[in-house]
Design a protein around this motif. Structure first.
Motif, PDB file in Angstrom:
ATOM      1  N   LYS A   1     -13.645  13.504 -15.329  1.00  0.00           N
ATOM      2  CA  LYS A   1     -13.272  12.623 -16.440  1.00  0.00           C
ATOM      3  C   LYS A   1     -12.188  13.228 -17.318  1.00  0.00           C
ATOM      4  O   LYS A   1     -11.726  12.573 -18.252  1.00  0.00           O
ATOM      5  N   ASN A   2     -11.806  14.449 -17.004  1.00  0.00           N
ATOM      6  CA  ASN A   2     -10.842  15.144 -17.851  1.00  0.00           C
ATOM      7  C   ASN A   2      -9.407  14.788 -17.453  1.00  0.00           C
ATOM      8  O   ASN A   2      -8.579  15.660 -17.203  1.00  0.00           O
ATOM      9  N   TYR A   3      -9.133  13.482 -17.363  1.00  0.00           N
ATOM     10  CA  TYR A   3      -7.790  13.001 -17.032  1.00  0.00           C
ATOM     11  C   TYR A   3      -7.316  12.066 -18.139  1.00  0.00           C
ATOM     12  O   TYR A   3      -8.113  11.389 -18.794  1.00  0.00           O
ATOM     13  N   LYS A   4      -5.996  12.016 -18.307  1.00  0.00           N
ATOM     14  CA  LYS A   4      -5.419  11.115 -19.303  1.00  0.00           C
ATOM     15  C   LYS A   4      -5.484   9.674 -18.789  1.00  0.00           C
ATOM     16  O   LYS A   4      -5.817   9.423 -17.631  1.00  0.00           O
ATOM     17  N   ALA A   5      -5.127   8.748 -19.673  1.00  0.00           N
ATOM     18  CA  ALA A   5      -5.017   7.343 -19.259  1.00  0.00           C
ATOM     19  C   ALA A   5      -3.955   7.231 -18.160  1.00  0.00           C
ATOM     20  O   ALA A   5      -2.933   7.920 -18.197  1.00  0.00           O
ATOM     21  N   PRO A   6      -4.185   6.397 -17.143  1.00  0.00           N
ATOM     22  CA  PRO A   6      -3.271   6.363 -15.999  1.00  0.00           C
ATOM     23  C   PRO A   6      -1.886   5.820 -16.361  1.00  0.00           C
ATOM     24  O   PRO A   6      -1.747   4.912 -17.176  1.00  0.00           O
ATOM     25  N   VAL A   7      -0.881   6.414 -15.741  1.00  0.00           N
ATOM     26  CA  VAL A   7       0.483   5.881 -15.791  1.00  0.00           C
ATOM     27  C   VAL A   7       0.636   4.946 -14.592  1.00  0.00           C
ATOM     28  O   VAL A   7       0.363   5.338 -13.458  1.00  0.00           O
ATOM     29  N   GLN A   8       1.058   3.714 -14.844  1.00  0.00           N
ATOM     30  CA  GLN A   8       1.168   2.727 -13.771  1.00  0.00           C
ATOM     31  C   GLN A   8       2.630   2.375 -13.538  1.00  0.00           C
ATOM     32  O   GLN A   8       3.361   2.068 -14.474  1.00  0.00           O
ATOM     33  N   ILE A   9       3.026   2.446 -12.261  1.00  0.00           N
ATOM     34  CA  ILE A   9       4.410   2.181 -11.872  1.00  0.00           C
ATOM     35  C   ILE A   9       4.409   1.050 -10.853  1.00  0.00           C
ATOM     36  O   ILE A   9       3.642   1.068  -9.889  1.00  0.00           O
ATOM     37  N   LYS A  10       5.276   0.071 -11.064  1.00  0.00           N
ATOM     38  CA  LYS A  10       5.379  -1.065 -10.150  1.00  0.00           C
ATOM     39  C   LYS A  10       6.323  -0.717  -9.002  1.00  0.00           C
ATOM     40  O   LYS A  10       7.493  -0.390  -9.219  1.00  0.00           O
ATOM     41  N   GLU A  11       5.811  -0.795  -7.771  1.00  0.00           N
ATOM     42  CA  GLU A  11       6.619  -0.541  -6.592  1.00  0.00           C
ATOM     43  C   GLU A  11       7.086  -1.873  -5.988  1.00  0.00           C
ATOM     44  O   GLU A  11       6.805  -2.948  -6.502  1.00  0.00           O
ATOM     45  N   PHE A  12       7.803  -1.779  -4.843  1.00  0.00           N
ATOM     46  CA  PHE A  12       8.383  -2.976  -4.239  1.00  0.00           C
ATOM     47  C   PHE A  12       7.432  -3.677  -3.276  1.00  0.00           C
ATOM     48  O   PHE A  12       7.735  -4.765  -2.795  1.00  0.00           O
ATOM     49  N   GLY A  13       6.319  -3.058  -2.969  1.00  0.00           N
ATOM     50  CA  GLY A  13       5.350  -3.653  -2.056  1.00  0.00           C
ATOM     51  C   GLY A  13       4.078  -2.829  -2.029  1.00  0.00           C
ATOM     52  O   GLY A  13       3.924  -1.848  -2.781  1.00  0.00           O
ATOM     53  N   ALA A  14       3.143  -3.231  -1.167  1.00  0.00           N
ATOM     54  CA  ALA A  14       1.877  -2.506  -1.047  1.00  0.00           C
ATOM     55  C   ALA A  14       2.145  -1.046  -0.682  1.00  0.00           C
ATOM     56  O   ALA A  14       2.976  -0.745   0.179  1.00  0.00           O
ATOM     57  N   ILE A  15       1.438  -0.135  -1.337  1.00  0.00           N
ATOM     58  CA  ILE A  15       1.670   1.305  -1.162  1.00  0.00           C
ATOM     59  C   ILE A  15       0.731   1.811  -0.072  1.00  0.00           C
ATOM     60  O   ILE A  15      -0.477   1.919  -0.275  1.00  0.00           O
ATOM     61  N   THR A  16       1.282   2.134   1.085  1.00  0.00           N
ATOM     62  CA  THR A  16       0.470   2.469   2.251  1.00  0.00           C
ATOM     63  C   THR A  16       0.237   3.959   2.433  1.00  0.00           C
ATOM     64  O   THR A  16      -0.665   4.349   3.181  1.00  0.00           O
ATOM     65  N   ASN A  17       1.031   4.811   1.776  1.00  0.00           N
ATOM     66  CA  ASN A  17       0.842   6.249   1.978  1.00  0.00           C
ATOM     67  C   ASN A  17       1.391   7.041   0.793  1.00  0.00           C
ATOM     68  O   ASN A  17       2.416   6.685   0.210  1.00  0.00           O
ATOM     69  N   ILE A  18       0.671   8.117   0.441  1.00  0.00           N
ATOM     70  CA  ILE A  18       1.102   9.055  -0.601  1.00  0.00           C
ATOM     71  C   ILE A  18       0.908  10.460  -0.049  1.00  0.00           C
ATOM     72  O   ILE A  18      -0.160  10.774   0.504  1.00  0.00           O
ATOM     73  N   ASP A  19       1.931  11.310  -0.186  1.00  0.00           N
ATOM     74  CA  ASP A  19       1.827  12.671   0.339  1.00  0.00           C
ATOM     75  C   ASP A  19       2.479  13.650  -0.632  1.00  0.00           C
ATOM     76  O   ASP A  19       3.623  13.446  -1.055  1.00  0.00           O
TER      77      ASP A  19
ATOM     78  N   VAL B   1      -2.966   7.050  -6.809  1.00  0.00           N
ATOM     79  CA  VAL B   1      -3.573   5.977  -6.015  1.00  0.00           C
ATOM     80  C   VAL B   1      -2.565   4.852  -5.841  1.00  0.00           C
ATOM     81  O   VAL B   1      -1.899   4.445  -6.806  1.00  0.00           O
ATOM     82  N   GLY B   2      -2.435   4.347  -4.620  1.00  0.00           N
ATOM     83  CA  GLY B   2      -1.582   3.202  -4.327  1.00  0.00           C
ATOM     84  C   GLY B   2      -2.425   1.994  -3.975  1.00  0.00           C
ATOM     85  O   GLY B   2      -3.385   2.100  -3.205  1.00  0.00           O
ATOM     86  N   MET B   3      -2.071   0.837  -4.535  1.00  0.00           N
ATOM     87  CA  MET B   3      -2.900  -0.355  -4.378  1.00  0.00           C
ATOM     88  C   MET B   3      -2.153  -1.491  -3.697  1.00  0.00           C
ATOM     89  O   MET B   3      -0.924  -1.449  -3.530  1.00  0.00           O
ATOM     90  N   THR B   4      -2.916  -2.510  -3.312  1.00  0.00           N
ATOM     91  CA  THR B   4      -2.340  -3.655  -2.606  1.00  0.00           C
ATOM     92  C   THR B   4      -1.446  -4.502  -3.509  1.00  0.00           C
ATOM     93  O   THR B   4      -0.614  -5.260  -3.006  1.00  0.00           O
ATOM     94  N   ASN B   5      -1.628  -4.391  -4.826  1.00  0.00           N
ATOM     95  CA  ASN B   5      -0.816  -5.189  -5.744  1.00  0.00           C
ATOM     96  C   ASN B   5       0.490  -4.485  -6.123  1.00  0.00           C
ATOM     97  O   ASN B   5       1.114  -4.820  -7.131  1.00  0.00           O
ATOM     98  N   SER B   6       0.884  -3.468  -5.326  1.00  0.00           N
ATOM     99  CA  SER B   6       2.149  -2.730  -5.503  1.00  0.00           C
ATOM    100  C   SER B   6       2.150  -1.828  -6.726  1.00  0.00           C
ATOM    101  O   SER B   6       3.213  -1.383  -7.158  1.00  0.00           O
ATOM    102  N   ILE B   7       0.986  -1.546  -7.288  1.00  0.00           N
ATOM    103  CA  ILE B   7       0.897  -0.664  -8.458  1.00  0.00           C
ATOM    104  C   ILE B   7       0.548   0.751  -8.002  1.00  0.00           C
ATOM    105  O   ILE B   7      -0.394   0.964  -7.239  1.00  0.00           O
TER     106      ILE B   7
END
Length: 510
Positions: free
Chosen positions: A27-45, A306-312
């Motif tokens: 729980k020791n994390y700040k409020a999330p920063v949300q960035i709008k991408e161009f489509g569903a985010i399928t991979n993060i590395d 985290v990458g989501m289906t709504n491109s966030i």
């Protein structure tokens, strides 16, 4: 005439969330920063090299973000169609990605144009990874094949055609350049050795496999697919160790914490579960706004991306020790003294006018019925489905008020089969709760007195009465067992207490 007093709903102590070391850590994390991408985010590395930038694969682009940037520091757009699985090499200098057009592209992180293009697959390539020697690439495709490519010559070294459906996940060994594992929609996970012409181990996941993860020791493998997360012991020939079913939709991705003691799984049900890798019990849970397709942890768990289906793209960064102390101070801070004394020193003047606003009393529906002396309707309102399941203390408070007024028997009488069934159903669910038992035992006795003459006429009511009898029998047995245990403990405590010696009286004779 005195005004009607609303029914007093007793506030029972609630069992709060158990605060553990895992709760404090995650729980020791700040409020999330949300960035709008161009489509569903399928991979993060994440890059294994400092400053640990991370590559985000979304639609026809791969964006590289810095650890604290909200804008991409680098973008690769040389894809003709949807890009997949952008992954860093272990030195952080090269990036490989598949594409819907079946071509695999190799990029220099500091450049823009693809250094190499690997052509050979006939369908979309969803799996790419580097081998541990840095000179070869693993790819897996929807054409059911997986291949090993030589980077300097851009040639296909080995091709395997053992899967019978799409290959959607894969991982290479970091300890042995010849070993890699693939997962397919044919429900199988296969371990390959490039020195042999066929797979050396096959495991059946039982569902289309979406993600694979190797432990740092590479003795254990984790596979995710369907609602299941399964752990396999590779040192025992792929023997299944654990099967976890904590999600209620397809599990899409996996990752490990920096110390390897916590396993994270993300799903289309919008949850990220954190497991203890010792006993594989859930120790924490994250909720998100949309279905999750990709998940990654930064080194030292500094960020959860985290990458989501709504491109966030959601980025949670860990608080610094100073910020954690500030947050703790804000939580324990009390209102200042001047808030309480505000206006107390005001002296009204002769020309002042006092404007008072009448406070309208808003009664709950069951209180309105009680005010009209409609006791049966008041009890019906208190027994509404949502109320008796979510707020049983309200139903118990109304029954207690009816009993205080001496009208509980009238409210319980004259009910049809469905009404009696609702009453018995509520008793079965709450009678053994120590908070409600004193009130509900009285109601249960009245129900049996009123309706004992119709027992045997309704199979539904008869079954519920039998369940109530079994429930009470079990509860009585539990109480007797607890009394026996209490007696044993009293005996043990009494025997362990230090004994005081009583001085003996010596008689003297002259």
């Amino acid at each position: 005439m005195a005004s009607f007093k609303p029914t007093k709903i007793q506030v029972y102590p609630k069992l709060g969330e158990k605060v553990t070391q895992d709760t404090l850590y995650w729980k020791n994390y700040k409020a999330p920063v949300q960035i709008k991408e161009f489509g569903a985010i399928t991979n993060i590395d994440f890059s294994p090299v400092a400053p640990h930038n991370f590559a985000v694969t979304a639609f026809t682009r791969i964006h590289i973000y810095g650890p604290f940037s909200q804008e991409p520091v680098k973008t690769f757009t040389r894809f003709k169609d949807t890009a997949y699985c952008g992954r860093f090499r272990s030195d952080g200098q090269l990036l490989v990605a598949g594409c819907e057009d079946s071509v695999v592209r190799l990029f220099d992180v500091s450049g823009k144009v693809a250094l190499r293009m690997f052509k050979g697959h006939t369908k979309a390539v969803h799996v790419t990874d580097f081998t541990s020697d840095r000179y070869q690439i693993l790819t897996g495709s929807d054409d059911y094949s997986c291949r090993i490519w030589d980077i300097p010559n851009a040639t296909d070294l080995t091709t395997y055609q053992e899967h019978t459906d799409y290959i959607r996940c894969g991982v290479t060994s970091k300890l042995n350049r010849d070993l890699f594992i693939t997962g397919s929609y044919d429900h199988t996970v296969k371990l390959f050795d490039t020195r042999l012409d066929k797979s050396v181990m096959t495991m059946n996941h039982g569902q289309p496999v979406e993600s694979l993860l190797l432990y740092p020791s590479e003795g254990l493998l984790v596979s995710a697919g369907g609602r299941y997360v399964k752990v396999w012991d590779l040192l025992k020939g792929g023997q299944p160790l654990v099967s976890l079913k904590n999600h209620h939709k397809t599990v899409t991705c996996l990752c490990l914490s920096s110390n390897g003691q916590r396993l994270l799984s993300a799903s289309l049900d919008r949850h990220v579960k954190v497991y203890n890798t010792t006993n594989y019990k859930v120790v924490h849970n994250f909720d998100y706004a949309a279905s999750i397709l990709s998940l990654a942890l930064a080194p030292d768990d500094e960020s959860i991306v985290v990458g989501m289906t709504n491109s966030i793209l959601s980025i949670k960064r860990r608080k610094s020790p100073e910020e954690s102390k500030e947050t703790l101070g804000q939580q324990t801070r009390r209102p200042s003294y001047r808030v309480f004394v505000k206006g107390k020193n005001y002296v009204p003047k002769q020309d002042d006018y006092l404007v008072s606003k009448p406070v309208k009393q808003h009664l709950a529906k069951y209180d309105k019925q009680l005010k009209k002396f409609n006791v049966s309707k008041a009890l019906d309102t208190a027994l509404e489905t949502w109320r008796r399941h979510r707020k049983p203390e309200i139903t118990v408070a109304v029954i207690k008020e009816l009993d205080r007024r001496g009208t509980l028997k009238n409210a319980l009488a004259g009910r049809d089969e469905q009404g009696v069934s609702h009453l018995l159903n509520f008793l079965i669910g709450n009678l053994v709760d120590p908070r409600f038992a004193p009130v509900l035992v009285t109601a249960a006795e009245m129900i049996l007195d009123i309706y004992h003459s119709v027992i045997g006429q309704s199979p539904v009511v008869d079954r519920q009465l039998l369940r109530l009898q079994e429930l009470l029998g079990r509860e009585i047995d539990y109480q007797q067992d607890l009394l026996e245990v209490l007696g044993m403990l009293d005996t043990m405590f009494a025997s362990n207490l230090p004994r005081k010696e009583v001085p003996r009286r010596v008689s003297c004779t002259n």
